[in-house]
Design a protein around this motif. Structure first.
Motif, PDB file in Angstrom:
ATOM      1  N   LEU A 361      -3.788  20.707  -5.158  1.00 17.98           N
ATOM      2  CA  LEU A 361      -5.044  20.387  -5.837  1.00 17.98           C
ATOM      3  C   LEU A 361      -4.922  20.471  -7.351  1.00 17.98           C
ATOM      4  CD1 LEU A 361      -7.607  22.213  -3.517  1.00 17.98           C
ATOM      5  CD2 LEU A 361      -7.160  19.760  -3.643  1.00 17.98           C
ATOM      6  N   ALA A 362      -3.956  21.259  -7.810  1.00 18.66           N
ATOM      7  CA  ALA A 362      -3.759  21.392  -9.253  1.00 18.66           C
ATOM      8  C   ALA A 362      -2.897  20.280  -9.842  1.00 18.66           C
ATOM      9  CB  ALA A 362      -3.122  22.744  -9.560  1.00 18.66           C
ATOM     10  N   ALA A 363      -2.388  19.394  -8.993  1.00 23.73           N
ATOM     11  CA  ALA A 363      -1.419  18.398  -9.455  1.00 23.73           C
ATOM     12  C   ALA A 363      -2.060  17.091  -9.916  1.00 23.73           C
ATOM     13  CB  ALA A 363      -0.409  18.104  -8.345  1.00 23.73           C
ATOM     14  N   PHE A 364      -3.347  16.885  -9.602  1.00 24.68           N
ATOM     15  CA  PHE A 364      -3.965  15.598  -9.885  1.00 24.68           C
ATOM     16  C   PHE A 364      -5.326  15.812 -10.559  1.00 24.68           C
ATOM     17  CE2 PHE A 364      -1.399  15.352  -6.019  1.00 24.68           C
ATOM     18  CZ  PHE A 364      -0.458  14.410  -6.398  1.00 24.68           C
ATOM     19  N   PRO A 365      -5.748  14.880 -11.439  1.00 25.55           N
ATOM     20  CA  PRO A 365      -6.950  15.121 -12.245  1.00 25.55           C
ATOM     21  C   PRO A 365      -8.276  14.940 -11.513  1.00 25.55           C
ATOM     22  CG  PRO A 365      -5.960  13.012 -12.826  1.00 25.55           C
ATOM     23  CD  PRO A 365      -5.008  13.685 -11.885  1.00 25.55           C
ATOM     24  N   ARG A 366      -8.366  14.018 -10.559  1.00 27.89           N
ATOM     25  CA  ARG A 366      -9.625  13.788  -9.835  1.00 27.89           C
ATOM     26  C   ARG A 366      -9.268  13.416  -8.403  1.00 27.89           C
ATOM     27  NH1 ARG A 366     -15.139  12.448 -10.298  1.00 27.89           N
ATOM     28  NH2 ARG A 366     -15.786  10.787  -8.873  1.00 27.89           N
ATOM     29  N   ILE A 367      -9.797  14.208  -7.452  1.00 26.70           N
ATOM     30  CA  ILE A 367      -9.275  14.161  -6.093  1.00 26.70           C
ATOM     31  C   ILE A 367     -10.377  13.912  -5.073  1.00 26.70           C
ATOM     32  CG2 ILE A 367      -8.145  15.541  -4.298  1.00 26.70           C
ATOM     33  CD1 ILE A 367      -6.766  17.083  -6.601  1.00 26.70           C
ATOM     34  N   ARG A 368     -10.089  13.023  -4.139  1.00 25.33           N
ATOM     35  CA  ARG A 368     -10.824  12.896  -2.880  1.00 25.33           C
ATOM     36  C   ARG A 368      -9.971  13.623  -1.847  1.00 25.33           C
ATOM     37  NH1 ARG A 368     -15.970  10.717  -3.911  1.00 25.33           N
ATOM     38  NH2 ARG A 368     -15.736   9.550  -5.854  1.00 25.33           N
ATOM     39  N   TRP A 369     -10.444  14.768  -1.400  1.00 27.15           N
ATOM     40  CA  TRP A 369      -9.592  15.735  -0.689  1.00 27.15           C
ATOM     41  C   TRP A 369      -9.841  15.686   0.818  1.00 27.15           C
ATOM     42  CZ3 TRP A 369     -10.811  21.641  -0.717  1.00 27.15           C
ATOM     43  CH2 TRP A 369      -9.793  22.345  -0.089  1.00 27.15           C
ATOM     44  N   ILE A 370      -8.810  15.312   1.573  1.00 33.80           N
ATOM     45  CA  ILE A 370      -8.872  15.368   3.031  1.00 33.80           C
ATOM     46  C   ILE A 370      -8.239  16.687   3.470  1.00 33.80           C
ATOM     47  CG2 ILE A 370      -8.148  14.287   5.191  1.00 33.80           C
ATOM     48  CD1 ILE A 370      -8.203  11.606   3.751  1.00 33.80           C
ATOM     49  N   CYS A 371      -9.024  17.515   4.143  1.00 28.77           N
ATOM     50  CA  CYS A 371      -8.565  18.864   4.494  1.00 28.77           C
ATOM     51  C   CYS A 371      -9.101  19.245   5.868  1.00 28.77           C
ATOM     52  CB  CYS A 371      -9.029  19.872   3.435  1.00 28.77           C
ATOM     53  SG  CYS A 371     -10.830  19.928   3.207  1.00 28.77           S
ATOM     54  N   GLY A 372      -8.626  20.390   6.358  1.00 26.60           N
ATOM     55  CA  GLY A 372      -9.099  20.899   7.640  1.00 26.60           C
ATOM     56  C   GLY A 372      -8.020  20.895   8.702  1.00 26.60           C
ATOM     57  N   VAL A 390     -11.668  18.461  -7.554  1.00 31.84           N
ATOM     58  CA  VAL A 390     -12.092  17.785  -6.324  1.00 31.84           C
ATOM     59  C   VAL A 390     -13.468  17.148  -6.513  1.00 31.84           C
ATOM     60  CG1 VAL A 390     -12.645  18.081  -3.879  1.00 31.84           C
ATOM     61  CG2 VAL A 390     -10.735  19.342  -4.890  1.00 31.84           C
ATOM     62  N   ALA A 391     -13.528  15.832  -6.368  1.00 35.37           N
ATOM     63  CA  ALA A 391     -14.809  15.137  -6.417  1.00 35.37           C
ATOM     64  C   ALA A 391     -15.575  15.314  -5.110  1.00 35.37           C
ATOM     65  CB  ALA A 391     -14.580  13.650  -6.692  1.00 35.37           C
ATOM     66  N   LYS A 392     -14.829  15.335  -4.006  1.00 36.64           N
ATOM     67  CA  LYS A 392     -15.457  15.501  -2.700  1.00 36.64           C
ATOM     68  C   LYS A 392     -14.375  15.813  -1.674  1.00 36.64           C
ATOM     69  CE  LYS A 392     -18.527  13.118   0.585  1.00 36.64           C
ATOM     70  NZ  LYS A 392     -19.302  11.875   0.847  1.00 36.64           N
ATOM     71  N   ALA A 393     -14.753  16.607  -0.656  1.00 34.31           N
ATOM     72  CA  ALA A 393     -13.839  16.919   0.443  1.00 34.31           C
ATOM     73  C   ALA A 393     -14.295  16.195   1.706  1.00 34.31           C
ATOM     74  CB  ALA A 393     -13.798  18.422   0.684  1.00 34.31           C
ATOM     75  N   TYR A 394     -13.331  15.723   2.466  1.00 34.15           N
ATOM     76  CA  TYR A 394     -13.575  15.033   3.729  1.00 34.15           C
ATOM     77  C   TYR A 394     -12.863  15.852   4.795  1.00 34.15           C
ATOM     78  CZ  TYR A 394     -14.600  11.429   0.283  1.00 34.15           C
ATOM     79  OH  TYR A 394     -15.096  10.756  -0.796  1.00 34.15           O
ATOM     80  N   VAL A 395     -13.617  16.541   5.646  1.00 35.51           N
ATOM     81  CA  VAL A 395     -13.068  17.599   6.487  1.00 35.51           C
ATOM     82  C   VAL A 395     -12.780  17.084   7.886  1.00 35.51           C
ATOM     83  CG1 VAL A 395     -13.346  19.962   7.285  1.00 35.51           C
ATOM     84  CG2 VAL A 395     -14.398  19.249   5.132  1.00 35.51           C
ATOM     85  N   ILE A 396     -11.552  17.327   8.345  1.00 35.16           N
ATOM     86  CA  ILE A 396     -11.131  16.942   9.693  1.00 35.16           C
ATOM     87  C   ILE A 396     -10.918  18.203  10.533  1.00 35.16           C
ATOM     88  CG2 ILE A 396     -10.043  14.839   8.846  1.00 35.16           C
ATOM     89  CD1 ILE A 396      -7.322  16.228   9.150  1.00 35.16           C
ATOM     90  N   GLY A 397     -10.640  18.011  11.807  1.00 39.03           N
ATOM     91  CA  GLY A 397     -10.327  19.131  12.689  1.00 39.03           C
ATOM     92  C   GLY A 397     -11.437  19.426  13.668  1.00 39.03           C
ATOM     93  N   ARG A 398     -11.085  20.134  14.724  1.00 40.41           N
ATOM     94  CA  ARG A 398     -12.061  20.460  15.767  1.00 40.41           C
ATOM     95  C   ARG A 398     -13.151  21.401  15.260  1.00 40.41           C
ATOM     96  NH1 ARG A 398      -7.813  21.611  20.769  1.00 40.41           N
ATOM     97  NH2 ARG A 398      -6.983  19.471  20.890  1.00 40.41           N
ATOM     98  N   GLU A 399     -12.799  22.234  14.279  1.00 42.15           N
ATOM     99  CA  GLU A 399     -13.777  23.165  13.705  1.00 42.15           C
ATOM    100  C   GLU A 399     -14.150  22.730  12.286  1.00 42.15           C
ATOM    101  OE1 GLU A 399     -15.051  25.442  15.561  1.00 42.15           O
ATOM    102  OE2 GLU A 399     -13.705  25.032  17.250  1.00 42.15           O
ATOM    103  N   THR A 419     -11.811   8.488  10.273  1.00 41.43           N
ATOM    104  CA  THR A 419     -13.100   8.539   9.581  1.00 41.43           C
ATOM    105  C   THR A 419     -12.935   9.069   8.165  1.00 41.43           C
ATOM    106  OG1 THR A 419     -14.241   8.907  11.682  1.00 41.43           O
ATOM    107  CG2 THR A 419     -15.439   9.465   9.672  1.00 41.43           C
ATOM    108  N   ALA A 420     -12.132  10.128   8.011  1.00 39.41           N
ATOM    109  CA  ALA A 420     -11.937  10.740   6.694  1.00 39.41           C
ATOM    110  C   ALA A 420     -11.310   9.755   5.720  1.00 39.41           C
ATOM    111  CB  ALA A 420     -11.068  11.990   6.830  1.00 39.41           C
ATOM    112  N   VAL A 421     -10.292   9.053   6.158  1.00 40.35           N
ATOM    113  CA  VAL A 421      -9.628   8.090   5.274  1.00 40.35           C
ATOM    114  C   VAL A 421     -10.569   6.949   4.928  1.00 40.35           C
ATOM    115  CG1 VAL A 421      -7.770   6.392   5.123  1.00 40.35           C
ATOM    116  CG2 VAL A 421      -7.299   8.683   6.015  1.00 40.35           C
ATOM    117  N   ALA A 422     -11.291   6.446   5.913  1.00 36.91           N
ATOM    118  CA  ALA A 422     -12.209   5.332   5.665  1.00 36.91           C
ATOM    119  C   ALA A 422     -13.272   5.721   4.638  1.00 36.91           C
ATOM    120  CB  ALA A 422     -12.865   4.899   6.972  1.00 36.91           C
ATOM    121  N   ARG A 423     -13.835   6.915   4.747  1.00 41.94           N
ATOM    122  CA  ARG A 423     -14.869   7.363   3.814  1.00 41.94           C
ATOM    123  C   ARG A 423     -14.276   7.571   2.417  1.00 41.94           C
ATOM    124  NH1 ARG A 423     -19.066   6.278   3.501  1.00 41.94           N
ATOM    125  NH2 ARG A 423     -19.961   8.246   2.739  1.00 41.94           N
TER     126      ARG A 423
END
Length: 464
Positions: A361-372, A390-399, A419-423
């Motif tokens: 997260l520290a490597a890039f200036p503005r991030i759309r973050w896929i996590c989970g 991080v401009a916004k996080a897109y959360v994946i995973g069962r939880e 879904t996360a990539v599409a958004r």
């Protein structure tokens, strides 16, 4: 293949028949030992039997009789959280327990080496984050500059699968804490410690046990040179233990958080520039900002460690610099998979813990973050305050919902990668980076982090 030495004519049990276990069985046989194999997975046993190995349940009465040693694959617990029953039985019977790494270091050197002008060298890399990239980068620098090198261990080939090294060759190993913890022999010529952050704590009964497993690479064999990241207390302590004095250049200290000073040997990176200091004077500098395969401060730490190893092996700074620029990067580790309409798409699926995600997260200036994913012990608290890019996080995973509640940024619950990539693609603006840095294990939805990274890459390419 490296034939195992020291067990000729003996019966040696092998527990776990994945890549390292089956490789160990082959090398034991090549060295004149009888390999008695077992794996709870019937398919793994069938594969071993197809190669002519005898498989027997090692918990059956008498199975361990006349067994000289038990060789255990890295995924099998030998102490914490509790020993595997076969390991416990072997220890109770007084049978030595080892792994393929221990067999490798016991078996590598041969009488042929006496005729070599330059004896083969072994470089072993451990740490929490960056060890794969550091090992691969060392291997790349060597091969790009004409030195014969083989990459093995926790990356590439199994250690016993490599070809016997020749005159002047270098073997580069990536070693996990599972591997260093159990090996009965650890004698690298150059040992590298990248950094330490909480991981695999159940297998080591906490952070202290985890560090102790890493420390064995340095304490057991006494490498000729140690390259040590000193940005955490454990690394600073380890460097102090290895050095006889402040000017002892057998220890090369590495940092990406501060300028290192003193009479010893230091390599550090600040504001994108790598600097090498010896005896208090700067002897080289490299601009890392234009090295496309190594984005971000965490990769600059990897570059510093690899540079230090290459210098220890006699390479000149400018030669190393040229090799750094041709490094393509590793799949799933800060891997640029596409660029389109001013947006960069980066696959860092290997960021499976909080610390590695924070560095991404520290490597890039503005991030759309896929996590989970499958959350690790300790939660996500350590990420708070580190998500400013991080401009916004897109959360994946069962939880995903529970994961999102712990984040201090705007988030959207997507659950699955498609879904996360599409958004993220829809909402990304020029200058953004769509970054997969999960901060979690993959096992809730994928077999491994590679499969998760491949899914991300495929979804990105579908969208573009």
């Amino acid at each position: 293949m490296i034939p195992v030495r020291g067990h000729t004519g003996a019966r040696v049990a092998v527990l776990g028949l994945g890549r390292s276990g089956l490789s160990a069985a082959r090398s034991l046989r090549a060295g004149g030992a009888e390999a008695l194999c077992w794996d709870d997975n019937p398919a793994a046993r069938e594969a071993a039997q197809a190669e002519g190995f005898t498989c027997a349940d090692l918990l059956q009465p008498g199975a361990l009789d006349n067994v000289a040693a038990l060789i255990v694959s890295p995924g099998i617990p030998h102490l914490y959280p509790s020993p595997n029953p076969v390991v416990a039985a072997a220890l109770a019977a007084g049978i030595p327990v080892d792994n393929d790494i221990g067999l490798f270091f016991r078996s590598l050197a041969t009488s042929d080496w006496q005729g070599y002008e330059i004896a083969p060298r072994v470089v072993a890399v451990t740490g929490s984050n960056g060890k794969s990239t550091t090992a691969a980068l060392i291997h790349h620098i060597l091969t790009a500059t004409g030195r014969r090198s083989q990459l093995a261990g926790n990356i590439g080939r199994g250690v016993l699968d490599i070809d016997p090294p020749g005159d002047g060759d270098v073997v580069v190993l990536e070693l996990s804490s599972y591997q260093t913890d159990l090996a009965r022999a650890l004698t690298p010529d150059i040992a590298v410690f990248t950094n330490l952050s909480p991981d695999h704590l159940d297998r080591h009964a906490g952070q202290g046990g985890y560090f102790a497993a890493k420390r064995r690479l340095f304490a057991e064999g006494g490498p000729d040179r140690a390259v040590i990241g000193v940005d955490e207390p454990e690394g600073l302590f380890l460097a102090g233990q290895m050095a006889e004095a402040a000017a002892d250049d057998r220890v090369i200290r590495v940092s990406v958080t501060r300028k290192l000073t003193g009479p010893g040997w230091q390599v550090f990176a600040r504001k994108g520039f790598l600097a090498e200091y010896r005896k208090g004077k700067q002897v080289a500098s490299i601009d890392l900002r234009s090295v496309s395969g190594l984005p971000g401060a965490h990769n600059h730490q990897n570059a510093c460690a690899a540079y230090a190893v290459a210098r220890s092996l006699g390479l000149a700074p400018r030669v190393i610099e040229g090799a750094l620029h041709s490094y393509p990067g590793l799949p799933h580790r800060s891997q640029i998979v596409a660029t389109a309409e001013g947006v960069t798409y980066v696959n860092d699926s290997k960021a499976t813990n909080v610390d590695s995600a924070a560095k991404a997260l520290a490597a890039f200036p503005r991030i759309r973050w896929i996590c989970g994913g499958l959350e690790k012990e300790g939660g996500l608290e350590a990420l708070r305050g580190l998500t400013g890019a991080v401009a916004k996080a897109y959360v994946i995973g069962r939880e995903a919902a529970a994961f999102a509640l712990q984040l201090d940024v705007e988030s959207e619950i997507c659950t699955d990668m498609a879904t996360a990539v599409a958004r993220a693609v829809t909402e990304a603006e020029p200058g953004d980076t769509v970054l997969l840095a999960p901060a979690a294990a993959s096992f809730d939805q994928y077999d491994n982090f590679e499969q998760r990274g491949t899914d991300f890459t495929e979804q990105v390419l579908k969208q573009l």
